[in-house]
Design an enzyme around this catalytic site. Sequence first.
Site, PDB file in Angstrom:
ATOM      1  CE1 TYR A 267      43.312  34.097  36.331  1.00  0.00           C
ATOM      2  CE2 TYR A 267      42.484  32.123  37.427  1.00  0.00           C
ATOM      3  CZ  TYR A 267      42.297  33.418  36.988  1.00  0.00           C
ATOM      4  OH  TYR A 267      41.091  34.033  37.204  1.00  0.00           O
TER       5      TYR A 267
ATOM      6  CE  LYS B 122      42.691  35.871  39.586  1.00  0.00           C
ATOM      7  NZ  LYS B 122      42.202  37.267  39.725  1.00  0.00           N
TER       8      LYS B 122
END
Length: 232
Positions: free
Chosen positions: A156, A160
Site C-alpha cells: 500500500y 501511494k
Amino acid sequence: MSESTERVVLVTGAGRGLGVEIARQLVDAGHVVVVGARDVEAGAAVAKQLGENAWALHLDVTDPESVQAAVEAVDRRHGRLDALVNNAAVHFDPGADPVTEDLDIADGAWRTNVLAPWRLTQAFVPLLRAGNDAVIVNVTSGLGSLARMGAHSPAYSVSKAGINALTRVFADALTRDGIAVHAVSPGWTATDMGGRGGRPVAEGATGIVDVVRSPGAAPSGSFLQDGEHVPW
C-alpha cells in the site's frame, strides 16, 4: 469560482467507505456527483440515497473498456467534467513484511492504486479541459510520504508513493490546460480498509471535498491533508 457554483464531479470507489462520504458532502454542497462504483447495486443505492444531484455509473477502474464507457456516459450527460476524484484503492496490508510480502498483493495494489488513476486521468482529460476550474484529486495517504515511510503496509505504501509521483508529473503536464492536480490524504479514517481507531470518515472526507471546491487554494502538484502540506 464562487463556492455556490455547481460542479460536476466523478468520484471513483464511491460505492462504499470514504467514497460515499466524499459524494455525500459534495451533493450537500450543491454539486452534481457521478457515483463511480464497480459494484452496480452499491453505486445505485448510494446515488438513490443522495438524491437527484447524484447518479450511479458502473466503473471498474482496472478495465479499459469500462473506463471508456464511463467517459462516454459522462460526456453524453454533461459534456464536461469539473473534478475527477481518484479514490478507489485496494490492499491496505498493515503488518506485512516487505521481505516476505506476496508480490501478487503488490501487483494488485499497483494496478488499482497507480495505473488505474493514470488510466482515468488520460481518459477524462478531454472532458476536464471542457470543465470549469478543473481539478484532479488523487486520494493518497501519509504512508506514501517518502519522508515518513517505513516498512509498515509495504504494498500500500509503495503504491501511494506511486500516486504521489503521478500527481507531480500530471500537475506539470496539465499546467498548459489550466487543470490542477493534487494528492490529498484523508488521514487515518475509520473505514473498512482503515479499520477501527481512525478518525470519523466525515473528517477525512472534508479535506478532499475542500480541494475539489477550491482547487486553486494551493499550488498545483501539492500533497495535502486538512489543507496543510505534507512532506513528500
